[in-house]
Design an enzyme around this catalytic site. Structure first.
Site, PDB file in Angstrom:
ATOM      1  N   SER A  10       5.749  52.909  26.961  1.00  0.00           N
ATOM      2  CA  SER A  10       6.338  52.407  25.962  1.00  0.00           C
ATOM      3  C   SER A  10       6.178  53.530  24.705  1.00  0.00           C
ATOM      4  O   SER A  10       5.043  53.580  24.568  1.00  0.00           O
ATOM      5  CB  SER A  10       5.957  51.219  25.026  1.00  0.00           C
ATOM      6  OG  SER A  10       6.492  51.057  23.831  1.00  0.00           O
ATOM      7  N   HIS A  35      10.301  53.572  28.158  1.00  0.00           N
ATOM      8  CA  HIS A  35      10.361  52.315  27.357  1.00  0.00           C
ATOM      9  C   HIS A  35      10.760  52.611  25.915  1.00  0.00           C
ATOM     10  O   HIS A  35       9.904  53.230  25.238  1.00  0.00           O
ATOM     11  CB  HIS A  35       9.625  51.261  27.578  1.00  0.00           C
ATOM     12  CG  HIS A  35       9.784  49.991  26.907  1.00  0.00           C
ATOM     13  ND1 HIS A  35      10.780  48.853  27.638  1.00  0.00           N
ATOM     14  CD2 HIS A  35       9.494  49.277  25.576  1.00  0.00           C
ATOM     15  CE1 HIS A  35      10.775  47.861  26.706  1.00  0.00           C
ATOM     16  NE2 HIS A  35      10.020  48.012  25.692  1.00  0.00           N
ATOM     17  N   ASP A  37      11.411  51.435  22.227  1.00  0.00           N
ATOM     18  CA  ASP A  37      11.598  50.073  21.083  1.00  0.00           C
ATOM     19  C   ASP A  37      12.059  50.586  19.963  1.00  0.00           C
ATOM     20  O   ASP A  37      11.535  51.382  19.212  1.00  0.00           O
ATOM     21  CB  ASP A  37       9.795  49.708  21.155  1.00  0.00           C
ATOM     22  CG  ASP A  37       9.233  49.191  22.265  1.00  0.00           C
ATOM     23  OD1 ASP A  37       9.779  48.071  22.738  1.00  0.00           O
ATOM     24  OD2 ASP A  37       8.040  49.511  22.606  1.00  0.00           O
ATOM     25  N   MET A  39      13.150  48.962  16.409  1.00  0.00           N
ATOM     26  CA  MET A  39      13.122  47.749  15.563  1.00  0.00           C
ATOM     27  C   MET A  39      13.619  48.141  14.193  1.00  0.00           C
ATOM     28  O   MET A  39      13.637  49.294  13.703  1.00  0.00           O
ATOM     29  CB  MET A  39      11.488  47.611  15.396  1.00  0.00           C
ATOM     30  CG  MET A  39      10.919  47.488  16.604  1.00  0.00           C
ATOM     31  SD  MET A  39       9.312  47.303  16.462  1.00  0.00           S
ATOM     32  CE  MET A  39       8.122  47.367  18.129  1.00  0.00           C
ATOM     33  N   HIS A  68      14.903  48.986  24.442  1.00  0.00           N
ATOM     34  CA  HIS A  68      14.652  47.647  24.122  1.00  0.00           C
ATOM     35  C   HIS A  68      15.116  47.283  22.586  1.00  0.00           C
ATOM     36  O   HIS A  68      14.399  47.813  21.566  1.00  0.00           O
ATOM     37  CB  HIS A  68      13.154  47.174  24.120  1.00  0.00           C
ATOM     38  CG  HIS A  68      12.677  45.875  23.970  1.00  0.00           C
ATOM     39  ND1 HIS A  68      11.351  45.573  23.850  1.00  0.00           N
ATOM     40  CD2 HIS A  68      13.187  44.661  23.573  1.00  0.00           C
ATOM     41  CE1 HIS A  68      11.046  44.530  23.135  1.00  0.00           C
ATOM     42  NE2 HIS A  68      12.089  43.813  23.313  1.00  0.00           N
ATOM     43  N   MET A  70      15.050  45.544  19.274  1.00  0.00           N
ATOM     44  CA  MET A  70      14.579  44.431  18.694  1.00  0.00           C
ATOM     45  C   MET A  70      15.212  44.325  17.181  1.00  0.00           C
ATOM     46  O   MET A  70      14.503  44.723  16.281  1.00  0.00           O
ATOM     47  CB  MET A  70      13.000  44.393  18.388  1.00  0.00           C
ATOM     48  CG  MET A  70      12.503  44.220  19.730  1.00  0.00           C
ATOM     49  SD  MET A  70      10.653  44.862  19.925  1.00  0.00           S
ATOM     50  CE  MET A  70      11.004  46.434  20.548  1.00  0.00           C
ATOM     51  N   MET A 139       8.722  38.686  27.054  1.00  0.00           N
ATOM     52  CA  MET A 139       7.685  39.360  26.072  1.00  0.00           C
ATOM     53  C   MET A 139       6.516  38.673  26.205  1.00  0.00           C
ATOM     54  O   MET A 139       6.339  37.134  26.239  1.00  0.00           O
ATOM     55  CB  MET A 139       8.247  39.015  24.390  1.00  0.00           C
ATOM     56  CG  MET A 139       9.341  39.892  23.987  1.00  0.00           C
ATOM     57  SD  MET A 139       9.186  41.774  24.453  1.00  0.00           S
ATOM     58  CE  MET A 139       7.757  41.890  23.366  1.00  0.00           C
ATOM     59  N   ASP A 172       6.572  42.968  28.642  1.00  0.00           N
ATOM     60  CA  ASP A 172       6.149  43.755  27.590  1.00  0.00           C
ATOM     61  C   ASP A 172       5.471  43.278  26.801  1.00  0.00           C
ATOM     62  O   ASP A 172       5.523  42.320  26.047  1.00  0.00           O
ATOM     63  CB  ASP A 172       7.740  44.169  26.876  1.00  0.00           C
ATOM     64  CG  ASP A 172       7.408  45.210  25.933  1.00  0.00           C
ATOM     65  OD1 ASP A 172       6.478  45.992  25.801  1.00  0.00           O
ATOM     66  OD2 ASP A 172       8.630  45.327  25.225  1.00  0.00           O
TER      67      ASP A 172
HETATM   68  C1  DX5 Z   1       6.074  45.122  21.027  1.00  0.00           C
HETATM   69  C2  DX5 Z   1       6.907  46.393  22.002  1.00  0.00           C
HETATM   70  C3  DX5 Z   1       6.115  46.882  23.033  1.00  0.00           C
HETATM   71  C4  DX5 Z   1       4.876  47.565  22.740  1.00  0.00           C
HETATM   72  C5  DX5 Z   1       3.843  47.500  23.889  1.00  0.00           C
HETATM   73  O1  DX5 Z   1       7.198  44.746  20.313  1.00  0.00           O
HETATM   74  O2  DX5 Z   1       8.077  45.872  22.437  1.00  0.00           O
HETATM   75  O3  DX5 Z   1       6.823  47.689  23.946  1.00  0.00           O
HETATM   76  O4  DX5 Z   1       5.062  48.883  22.372  1.00  0.00           O
HETATM   77  O5  DX5 Z   1       2.748  47.934  23.405  1.00  0.00           O
HETATM   78  P1  DX5 Z   1       1.271  47.408  24.243  1.00  0.00           P
HETATM   79  O6  DX5 Z   1       1.393  47.854  25.628  1.00  0.00           O
HETATM   80  O7  DX5 Z   1       0.320  48.497  23.347  1.00  0.00           O
HETATM   81  O8  DX5 Z   1       1.021  45.877  23.913  1.00  0.00           O
HETATM   82 ZN    ZN Z   2       9.518  46.732  24.186  1.00  0.00          ZN
END
Ligand code: DX5
Ligand code: ZN
Length: 212
Positions: A10, A35, A37, A39, A68, A70, A139, A172
């Site tokens: 990620s 990956h 993320d 947000m 991903h 969010m 998740m 994740d």
């Molecule tokens: C959290 C993200 C993850 C995050 C995971 O909302 O979707 O992808 O980056 O990070 P680690 O592996 O550090 O828990």
């Molecule tokens: Zn993620």
């Protein structure tokens, strides 16, 4: 579903001041997917990456871009992320008024579609879309931030999904060497890992150690 476990670092945990180099480094280190993320500060209390960033890093890497979302109302942004170079678009069932329409939109762009559930969401909420998606993302932390602790109970959901879904199952959040092993045993195909890759000196060794 997969013969070998796929590792998707990620980039949320990457050094953003040199994101291009970081993307190249995980590819050289043997990552299977990147990956990404996304947000929006509404669905989760954090703001991260938009389509502009995906577009900027796209030419630097041949990695499969696993995006991903969010964000609230993900259907609005499918086209932008697809055009920016995402290969898979995963949205949250909790954020979506019309999951079917969202999936159709992703498919119309020729991309893979994934659906995700937060820790508090029951597997049964996915029933109406399971036959329409390529991947389910379970998740294993509350979405929003990297570096949180793994919620081991979520692996029960993985086992439940596996009974009725033939596609990829991804987890994740909080993945490290130990939790990766438990996840693989439960039937997870794809491990997302932020801290466990980008927080380490040697990315190749970190990726290898997660494969089990
Ligand atoms: C959290 C993200 C993850 C995050 C995971 O909302 O979707 O992808 O980056 O990070 P680690 O592996 O550090 O828990
Ligand atoms: Zn993620």
């Amino acid at each position: 579903m997969t013969d070998k476990t796929l590792i998707a670092p990620s980039i949320l945990s990457a050094n953003f001041s040199k994101l291009g180099e970081e993307i190249k480094a995980i590819e050289e280190a043997g990552a299977d997917w990147a990956h990404i993320d996304v947000m929006d500060g509404l669905f989760v209390p954090n703001i991260t990456i938009g389509p502009l960033v995906v577009k900027a890093i796209r030419p630097l890497s041949g990695l499969f871009f696993d995006t991903h979302l969010m964000i609230e109302d993900p259907v609005k942004y499918v086209d932008q992320f697809a055009d920016a170079g995402s290969d898979m678009i995963t949205f949250h069932i909790e954020a979506c008024r019309s999951p079917e329409e969202t999936i159709q939109k992703i498919r119309a762009k020729g991309k893979k579609a994934g659906v995700s559930i937060k820790p508090g969401t029951a597997v049964s909420c996915l029933d109406k879309v399971l036959d329409k998606v390529d991947m389910v993302l379970v998740m294993t932390v509350e979405p929003g931030f990297g570096g949180q602790s793994f919620m081991g109970g979520m692996l029960e959901k993985v086992k439940e999904i596996k009974k009725k879904f033939n596609g990829y199952i991804q987890i994740d959040g909080g993945v490290d060497k130990k939790t990766a092993k438990e996840a693989i045993t439960a039937g997870v195909d794809i491990l997302v890992a932020g801290t466990a890759v980008f927080g380490q000196e040697d990315y190749a060794e970190a990726i290898r150690s997660l494969r089990g």
